[in-house]
Design a protein around this motif. Structure first.
Motif, mmCIF file in Angstrom:
data_model
loop_
_atom_site.group_PDB
_atom_site.id
_atom_site.type_symbol
_atom_site.label_atom_id
_atom_site.label_comp_id
_atom_site.label_asym_id
_atom_site.label_seq_id
_atom_site.Cartn_x
_atom_site.Cartn_y
_atom_site.Cartn_z
ATOM 1 N N ARG A 169 -0.261 4.782 -1.941
ATOM 2 C CA ARG A 169 -0.554 5.917 -1.057
ATOM 3 C C ARG A 169 0.119 7.187 -1.572
ATOM 4 O O ARG A 169 -0.489 8.266 -1.593
ATOM 5 N N THR A 170 1.380 7.066 -2.012
ATOM 6 C CA THR A 170 2.103 8.218 -2.538
ATOM 7 C C THR A 170 1.427 8.768 -3.795
ATOM 8 O O THR A 170 1.308 9.992 -3.965
ATOM 9 N N VAL B 183 -1.750 8.420 -4.719
ATOM 10 C CA VAL B 183 -3.046 9.014 -4.384
ATOM 11 C C VAL B 183 -2.849 10.384 -3.739
ATOM 12 O O VAL B 183 -3.595 11.342 -4.028
ATOM 13 N N LYS B 184 -1.858 10.500 -2.891
ATOM 14 C CA LYS B 184 -1.556 11.799 -2.265
ATOM 15 C C LYS B 184 -1.289 12.858 -3.336
ATOM 16 O O LYS B 184 -1.756 14.005 -3.227
ATOM 17 N N GLY C 136 0.776 -1.228 0.000
ATOM 18 C CA GLY C 136 0.000 0.000 0.000
ATOM 19 C C GLY C 136 0.808 1.278 0.000
ATOM 20 O O GLY C 136 0.258 2.365 -0.215
ATOM 21 N N THR C 137 2.114 1.192 0.213
ATOM 22 C CA THR C 137 2.916 2.408 0.372
ATOM 23 C C THR C 137 3.059 3.179 -0.946
ATOM 24 O O THR C 137 2.944 4.415 -0.967
ATOM 25 N N ARG D 215 -8.647 4.485 4.247
ATOM 26 C CA ARG D 215 -8.295 5.700 4.992
ATOM 27 C C ARG D 215 -6.782 5.932 4.942
ATOM 28 O O ARG D 215 -6.326 7.066 4.758
ATOM 29 N N TYR D 216 -5.994 4.871 5.090
ATOM 30 C CA TYR D 216 -4.530 4.984 5.057
ATOM 31 C C TYR D 216 -4.040 5.470 3.691
ATOM 32 O O TYR D 216 -3.167 6.340 3.605
ATOM 33 N N ILE D 217 -4.615 4.934 2.635
ATOM 34 C CA ILE D 217 -4.188 5.318 1.294
ATOM 35 C C ILE D 217 -4.696 6.704 0.916
ATOM 36 O O ILE D 217 -4.063 7.415 0.133
ATOM 37 N N GLY D 218 -5.829 7.099 1.486
ATOM 38 C CA GLY D 218 -6.406 8.410 1.194
ATOM 39 C C GLY D 218 -7.526 8.361 0.180
ATOM 40 O O GLY D 218 -7.697 9.290 -0.617
#
Length: 462
Positions: free
Chosen positions: A363-364, A366-367, A359-360, A414-417
Motif C-alpha cells: 500500500r505504501t 503504491v501510494k 498488504g501494508t 481499494r485498500y491498496i489503491g
C-alpha cells in the motif's frame, strides 16, 4: 512482509570444514538474518560459535582458522518461527549426553512441539530455550537413556514422535546425520566436493563451493555420514510429498534448484500464467524488487508488454539503521525501494508481485507511485490469495493478519489503491511447477497435510 525461516549447511570430511560452512551459510543468508552458528568436531569434542546478526558479523578469521577446528561441521542461519529472538535460541543447539556430544540444526516447524514439551517437562526434562528444535534433542536423549539406543536409532524414534516440517542436520561426535520429514515439506540436498560430502537447504550453496549436487534427501530418509562411509535408511514411510510451494514462489534464491526444480524457471512460468489469466492494456510491466522480478519477466514475455525496472532497490540496507524521527513516515519502506520518477508520471503501470500477505508495505509503495503521477496502477500477484495460517515454518500463523482471509479482492484493491488486482489461480500456479500433486497448498485452500495440534505455533515460554 514475509519473514524467512532457516537455512542449513553441513560438510563431512573436509580439512577446512568451518570455512566451507561459513560460505555455505553466506550463500543462504536470505533464509534468515537473525542469528548464525557453526559447530565443528575436532576429533575429541564439538566446538561452537554462535551470534546474533548476519553471517559476516558473527564470524571472523580467528573463529574459522583457530577456534572452529575439525573436518566435520554443521551451520545454521535463522529467522525465528518459534522461539524468541534471543542468543540462547540461536542454532545449532548443542548438548552433552554421556560420552556423546550432540548438535542439531533445524529448518521447519513442529505442530506438536507444545504437547511434547509438556510431556517431557512432566518427566523431569529441563529446557534451556523456547525453540521447538530442543524438543527433538530431549527425545533423542531420552531414547538413548531409557532404551539404550545408538544415536541413529534414537534419532529415528524421535523423528517418528514429532509432527510437522523438519529438515535436520545432527552432529553426534564423529557422525553427521541428515533427516527429512515424511512429507518432505522443507528442502535438503546432498552434494559432493572432492572427497567431501556437503548438505544444504539450497543448491546455491553448492555453486559457491563448486560442489556437485547429487540428489535431494528423500522424505522420511535418514542419511548417516561417518567412518563407514555414506549410509541411508528410511526411518518412516514417505507419507505423500507435500513440499512447501512458497520455496518456489518466494523463499529460495532464483539460482537454486529446490525440490529438483529451478526456482527462476518456476517463477517465470508463474508470470506467464498470470499474463494468460489476467491481461491488461498497460504501458509496461514492472516488479517490486526483488521478489517480483522473475514473475514480471514471464508476464512481460507472455503479454508482449515492455519490461521496465522502475523501482530501484538499495542493496546496502542492513537489518538495522539509525531510526528517523517520527515525521519521516514510512522511512523503512522508502529506504529500501525508490521509484524512477520520470518513468512513472502519466503511465499505466502493470505491477507484478510474488504475493500479498498483509498488504501494508505494498500500500505504501503504491501510494508513492500515485504521488508521482501514475495514471493507472494494476497489480498481478504470482500466487493465489493467502487465506489460511501456516504451521510449518512461514511467519503468518494467524488468520487475522492475512488480508485475503478477511476481505474480498475488490476491497483489497481499494485498500491498496489499485485500479485492478488479480491473484494467480491455484490451477495456474500448479501449471508452473513439476509434480503439482507434490506440494502443500494449505495457506491457499486450508487443506493441511498435517493437522495442527492444540497449541501449534507456540511454545510454553513464549
Amino acid at each position: 512482509m514475509k519473514k524467512e525461516y532457516c537455512g542449513l549447511f553441513g560438510i563431512y570430511n573436509h580439512p577446512e570444514a568451518a570455512r566451507m560452512t561459513y560460505f555455505g551459510l553466506y550463500a543462504q543468508q536470505h533464509r534468515g538474518q537473525e542469528s548464525a552458528g557453526i559447530v565443528t568436531w575436532d576429533g575429541s569434542k564439538l566446538r561452537e560459535q554462535k551470534g546474533m546478526g548476519l553471517v559476516a558479523d558473527v564470524f571472523n578469521e580467528s573463529h574459522l582458522s583457530e577456534q572452529l577446528k575439525g573436518n566435520i561441521a554443521i551451520g545454521h542461519v535463522r529467522y525465528s518461527t518459534t522461539g524468541a529472538s534471543l542468543l540462547r535460541n540461536a542454532q545449532p543447539f548443542m548438548v552433552r549426553f554421556g560420552d556423546t556430544m550432540i548438535a542439531i540444526a533445524h529448518n521447519g516447524n513442529l505442530v506438536n512441539a507444545h504437547e511434547l514439551r509438556v510431556e517431557l517437562e512432566h518427566g523431569g526434562a529441563i529446557f534451556q530455550t523456547t525453540m521447538d528444535s530442543e524438543v527433538i534433542v530431549h527425545l533423542i536423549a531420552r531414547n538413548m537413556n531409557v532404551d539404550g539406543d545408538c544415536i541413529e536409532d534414537a534419532v529415528a524414534k524421535a523423528c517418528r514422535r514429532v509432527k510437522g516440517a523438519f529438515s535436520l542436520l545432527i552432529q553426534a561426535n564423529e557422525k553427521l546425520i541428515a533427516v527429512r520429514d515424511p512429507h518432505g515439506i522443507r528442502p535438503l540436498a546432498l552434494g559432493r566436493v572432492g572427497d567431501s560430502y556437503v548438505l544444504a537447504s539450497e543448491t546455491c550453496a553448492f555453486d559457491l563451493l563448486e560442489a556437485d549436487c547429487l540428489r535431494s534427501i528423500r522424505p522420511g530418509e535418514m542419511l548417516i555420514l561417518d567412518g563407514e562411509g555414506q549410509r541411508s535408511k528410511l526411518y518412516a514411510e514417505p507419507n505423500g510429498r507435500k513440499q512447501c510451494i512458497f520455496e518456489l514462489i518466494y523463499f529460495a534464491r532464483p539460482d537454486s534448484d529446490v525440490f529438483g526444480q529451478n526456482v527462476y524457471g518456476c517463477r517465470k512460468a508463474m508470470g506467464m500464467a498470470l499474463a494468460n489469466e489476467a491481461p491488461v492494456d498497460a504501458d509496461f510491466v514492472m516488479p517490486f524488487p526483488d521478489s517480483g522480478n522473475y514473475a514480471a519477466v514471464g508476464y512481460a514475455q507472455a503479454s508482449g508488454l515492455p519490461y521496465e525496472q522502475c523501482m530501484i532497490r538499495n542493496h546496502y540496507v542492513g537489518r538495522t539503521f539509525i531510526q528517523p524521527s517520527q515525521d519521516m513516515r514510512d522511512f523503512s519502506t522508502r529506504v529500501k525501494l525508490n521509484p524512477v520518477r520520470s518513468m512513472v508520471k502519466d503511465k499505466r503501470l502493470l505491477v507484478v508481485e510474488d504475493s500479498i500477505v498483509r498488504g501494508t508495505t505494498i500500500r505504501t509503495r503504491v501510494k508513492k507511485l500515485r504521488e508521482l503521477g501514475a495514471r493507472e496502477i494494476h497489480m498481478r500477484v504470482a500466487c493465489p490469495s493467502i487465506k489460511f495460517p501456516c504451521f510449518y515454518g512461514i511467519d503468518f500463523s494467524s488468520k487475522g493478519e492475512l488480508i485475503a482471509a478477511n476481505h474480498a479482492v475488490e476491497d483489497i484493491a481499494r485498500y491498496i489503491g489499485l485500479d485492478s488486482l488479480h491473484y494467480l489461480s491455484i490451477p495456474g500456479l500448479l501449471s508452473s511447477v513439476e509434480g503439482p500433486d507434490n506440494f502443500c497448498l494449505a495457506c491457499f485452500d486450508g487443506d493441511y497435510p498435517i493437522p495442527p495440534c492444540e497449541g501449534a505455533g507456540k511454545m510454553c515460554l513464549e
